[in-house]
Design a protein around this motif. Structure first.
Motif, mmCIF file in Angstrom:
data_model
loop_
_atom_site.group_PDB
_atom_site.id
_atom_site.type_symbol
_atom_site.label_atom_id
_atom_site.label_comp_id
_atom_site.label_asym_id
_atom_site.label_seq_id
_atom_site.Cartn_x
_atom_site.Cartn_y
_atom_site.Cartn_z
ATOM 1 N N GLU A 192 47.487 57.814 32.482
ATOM 2 C CA GLU A 192 46.740 57.912 33.928
ATOM 3 C C GLU A 192 48.036 58.235 34.989
ATOM 4 O O GLU A 192 48.958 57.922 34.791
ATOM 5 C CB GLU A 192 46.327 56.440 34.317
ATOM 6 N N ARG A 194 48.380 59.015 39.490
ATOM 7 C CA ARG A 194 47.937 58.474 40.614
ATOM 8 C C ARG A 194 48.367 59.401 41.662
ATOM 9 O O ARG A 194 49.681 59.762 41.833
ATOM 10 C CB ARG A 194 48.146 57.230 40.924
ATOM 11 N N GLU A 195 47.435 59.621 42.774
ATOM 12 C CA GLU A 195 47.946 60.465 43.813
ATOM 13 C C GLU A 195 47.877 59.403 45.103
ATOM 14 O O GLU A 195 46.824 58.727 45.224
ATOM 15 C CB GLU A 195 47.078 61.512 44.028
ATOM 16 N N THR A 516 41.234 56.775 54.427
ATOM 17 C CA THR A 516 41.452 58.037 53.748
ATOM 18 C C THR A 516 42.952 58.361 54.277
ATOM 19 O O THR A 516 43.684 57.797 55.174
ATOM 20 C CB THR A 516 40.638 59.101 54.299
ATOM 21 N N SER A 517 43.622 59.401 53.521
ATOM 22 C CA SER A 517 44.746 59.963 53.869
ATOM 23 C C SER A 517 45.013 60.408 55.260
ATOM 24 O O SER A 517 45.645 60.277 56.008
ATOM 25 C CB SER A 517 45.068 60.853 52.735
ATOM 26 N N GLU A 563 41.117 52.831 43.651
ATOM 27 C CA GLU A 563 41.102 54.120 44.405
ATOM 28 C C GLU A 563 40.332 53.955 45.936
ATOM 29 O O GLU A 563 39.204 53.139 46.138
ATOM 30 C CB GLU A 563 40.548 54.981 43.617
ATOM 31 N N GLY A 564 41.046 54.503 46.848
ATOM 32 C CA GLY A 564 40.534 54.637 48.085
ATOM 33 C C GLY A 564 40.878 53.516 48.871
ATOM 34 O O GLY A 564 40.425 53.305 49.942
ATOM 35 N N SER A 583 44.668 57.610 47.202
ATOM 36 C CA SER A 583 43.597 58.299 47.513
ATOM 37 C C SER A 583 42.992 58.812 46.241
ATOM 38 O O SER A 583 41.810 59.305 46.034
ATOM 39 C CB SER A 583 44.090 59.722 48.225
ATOM 40 N N LYS A 584 43.676 58.951 44.906
ATOM 41 C CA LYS A 584 42.950 59.394 43.797
ATOM 42 C C LYS A 584 43.727 59.022 42.603
ATOM 43 O O LYS A 584 44.766 58.806 42.388
ATOM 44 C CB LYS A 584 42.987 60.923 43.760
ATOM 45 N N ILE A 585 42.722 58.648 41.440
ATOM 46 C CA ILE A 585 43.260 58.151 40.235
ATOM 47 C C ILE A 585 42.825 59.348 39.194
ATOM 48 O O ILE A 585 41.450 59.610 39.107
ATOM 49 C CB ILE A 585 42.352 56.981 39.780
ATOM 50 N N ASN A 586 43.737 59.892 38.410
ATOM 51 C CA ASN A 586 43.559 60.934 37.491
ATOM 52 C C ASN A 586 43.485 60.073 35.997
ATOM 53 O O ASN A 586 44.374 59.825 35.431
ATOM 54 C CB ASN A 586 44.512 61.818 37.305
ATOM 55 N N ARG A 587 42.134 59.831 35.428
ATOM 56 C CA ARG A 587 42.249 59.207 34.217
ATOM 57 C C ARG A 587 42.561 59.811 33.004
ATOM 58 O O ARG A 587 42.620 61.177 33.077
ATOM 59 C CB ARG A 587 40.530 58.873 33.905
#
Length: 647
Positions: A192, A194-195, A516-517, A563-564, A583-587
């Motif tokens: 995973e 993350r950003e 949000t960012s 997230e968020g 801001s974002k999770i990349n599974r």
């Protein structure tokens, strides 16, 4: 540190060996000559806990804790007993001892046992009780028990208890596995990514501009003394001596040289050596066939290759050496053959030898005059070693008889020196430039294992060349330094502490409005005080894991958020507050990485095994009647940590 204790004792390996560890630790340390006797001054023989009427005495508990502490201290030399207790070390040892007693009681109740022969094998397997021949030495065993104040019955009972516990815990935890589908989501977490964004509100932006008053500073220092605490320090008084001081006492006579020459006459006599290549085959027929090929013109390598073998270059060998390494028959055959020929095959315990003589070297004998200097030096070195051994043995006898370091230094004309205050790792808080070289490397490991009233100690600095005799002159218990010596540092910390609460209010306000960012960037820009720029973060768990614990706390927090969301985290040493926005999770999809999935299954299998072990231990404790004695436990802790001395 306490996480280390827990992770060890709750791991698959730790659960399997912790009971034997607790049972044998006193004996092992006794054999290693580590102080920690079975008697416990200042505390009565009452029990700290009873398990089905079987008590853990204060003496047994204190000696087990002391020995366990010494073992952990080998990994962290600056650890002291007060910190060990504060981090839960003493309580962890007690719970393991209670668990060992409970498991033993439960095992006996269901018919398990440990025979005398099994206990004997455990004792015989302890390396410290083995003599020079590698076998169990009963004298070493008895001496270790006497030195530690233990009885054989007590040791056997402890080992039997550990073996009973082992019989229960190992089957319960061994071979645990987790299904692939259950492990898949966990393996996916490793892939995973993350950003997010990280902002920082520094405490310094809100720190008071005026210096604190004396009362404010003293109050802050009193409340936060643990932050400035210096570990235990020790001052050593010592003297060193080198073995060259004894050289004038060593005299070598002509008679001694002549006697040694006669004893080793075979070594100095004229001899013949042969450069040899060899093959060994199982039968005489095969050996003769290969020898015939070589004598017929084939090379040794070619003949060996045809037989599926490779020749071995033996180098130069004398007849005596070949007799010793092979057999008299092989040596006689080889030394009867001419140079460039293959000796008649002969047999040893390994098989039939085919040996080719590449060359013959005649080595002339050496007269007494030719080797005199060498023999004289050998005798002198041996006499010097014996003189040093006698001297150090005499020193140890004098120390045992109560001689002081000052008396020994005066009698032997040694110069006494005093070290600065030293930590266990050799650093000196009062002298940052101090380097613990030379004798200190030998003295420090011993010095920090001594009690206050220990006598002088003799250590070897350089093997056979230099020794040191020393004593611990003073022990400075772990405590904060005087306020005056760190006033500026404490004043800075006070200012940061005052600004920390105001910085927290601003950080909470920014986090609340940052969904949000873009919201975070707007809030940071519009803050009432100038703030550092926002850091953009894009990483994954694999990268985090490769950093092996060196991950910045706000980045680590990023991987425990939804997230968020936005969270606030205090910075190190009250320097301010981090505002972390995910801001974002990349599974990740671990089904496409079978190696990772299998590794995750293996690791989770260990977690399952740990859980089985912990649940079984909890169940065994529940089936026994466990009564703890808080007052006795407190007295042991006070004695071990030195609180009784302070009071």
């Amino acid at each position: 540190m306490i996480s280390f204790f827990r992770s060890f004792f709750q791991s698959k390996i730790g659960l399997a060996i912790s009971f034997i560890f607790l049972a044998l630790i006193a004996v092992a340390f006794a054999a290693s000559d580590v102080t920690g006797g079975a008697t416990f001054g200042g505390v009565s023989s009452e029990s700290v806990a009873e398990i089905d009427g079987d008590g853990i005495g204060t003496a047994e508990f204190s000696s087990t804790v002391s020995n366990a502490f010494n073992q952990f201290r080998q990994q962290n030399p600056q650890l002291d007993m007060a910190a060990f207790e504060a981090q839960g070390g003493i309580d962890s040892i007690l719970e393991q001892m209670v668990g060992s007693y409970a498991a033993s009681a439960f095992g006996q109740s269901i018919g398990l046992g440990a025979s005398k022969r099994l206990v004997d094998s455990e004792i015989a397997g302890i390396q410290a009780f083995k003599g020079a021949d590698g076998r169990f030495d009963e004298t070493l065993f008895r001496n270790a028990l006497a030195q530690q104040g233990l009885t054989e019955a007590r040791v056997r009972l402890d080992i039997e208890r550990g073996l009973l516990s082992d019989q229960l815990m190992i089957p319960a935890t061994f071979g645990s596995k987790m299904a692939s589908q259950m492990a898949l989501p966990y393996a996916g977490l490793i892939l995973e990514g993350r950003e997010g964004n990280i902002a920082f509100v520094p405490s310094a932006a809100f720190a008071p501009k005026t210096a604190p008053s004396e009362a404010q500073l003293q109050s802050f220092f009193s409340r936060n003394g643990a932050r400035y605490r210096i570990p235990e320090r020790r001052v050593l008084r010592y003297a060193t001596f080198i073995t060259d001081r004894f050289r004038d006492q060593v005299k070598v006579t002509d008679a001694e040289i002549a006697a040694l020459y006669k004893t080793r006459s075979a070594e100095f006599a004229a001899t013949e050596k042969r450069d040899l290549e060899q093959l060994i085959v199982p039968t005489e027929a095969a050996a003769k066939a290969i020898a015939a090929k070589i004598n017929g013109g084939a090379s040794m390598a070619a003949a060996a290759k045809d037989a599926g073998l490779a020749p071995v270059d033996l180098g130069l060998r004398s007849k005596e050496e070949l007799t010793r390494d092979a057999s008299p028959a092989v040596a006689n055959a080889v030394f009867a053959a001419a140079s460039g020929k293959v000796a008649t095959p002969a047999k040893s315990a390994l098989g039939w030898h085919v040996v080719r003589i590449d060359s013959i070297s005649a080595i002339a004998g050496r007269s007494l005059a030719q080797v005199r200097a060498t023999l004289e030096n050998e005798i002198a070195q041996e006499k010097l070693r014996q003189t040093v051994a006698d001297f150090t043995a005499n020193l140890e006898d004098r120390i045992a008889d109560g001689a002081s370091l000052a008396d020994i230094a005066k009698d032997e004309k040694l110069t006494l020196e005093v070290s600065p205050e030293l930590l266990a790792n050799g650093q000196s808080p009062s002298r940052p430039d101090f380097a613990p070289i030379g004798a200190y490397q030998a003295m420090l490991p011993v010095a920090f294992g001594l009690e206050e009233d220990a006598g002088p100690q003799l250590v070897e600095v350089q093997q056979g060349k230099e020794f040191a005799i020393f004593e611990v002159q003073d022990i400075k218990r772990a405590a904060p330094p005087p306020l005056a010596s760190i006033r500026e540092r404490v004043a800075r910390d006070w200012a940061l502490a005052q600004g920390l609460s105001s910085a927290k209010k601003l950080a909470d306000s920014i986090a609340k409005s940052s969904r949000t960012s873009a919201d975070l960037a707007k809030a940071v820009t519009g803050a009432k005080v100038p703030l550092p720029g926002i850091e953009q973060i894009a990483t994954n768990r694999q990268t985090i894991m490769q950093q092996q614990g060196r991950v910045p706390p706000p980045v680590a927090l990023l991987f425990s958020m939804a997230e968020g969301t936005t969270k606030v985290l205090e910075g190190p040493n009250r320097t301010g507050w981090f505002i972390v926005h995910l801001s974002k999770i990349n599974r990740g999809d671990a089904s496409k990485v079978p190696e990772l999935l299998q590794a995750t299954r293996t690791q989770l299998g260990q977690v399952v095994a740990d859980e089985y072990g912990q649940q079984l231990m909890a169940a065994m404790k529940a089936t026994t009647n466990v009564k703890r004695n808080p007052a006795a436990i407190k007295r042991v802790k006070d004695q071990l940590t030195g609180r009784t001395r302070e009071n």
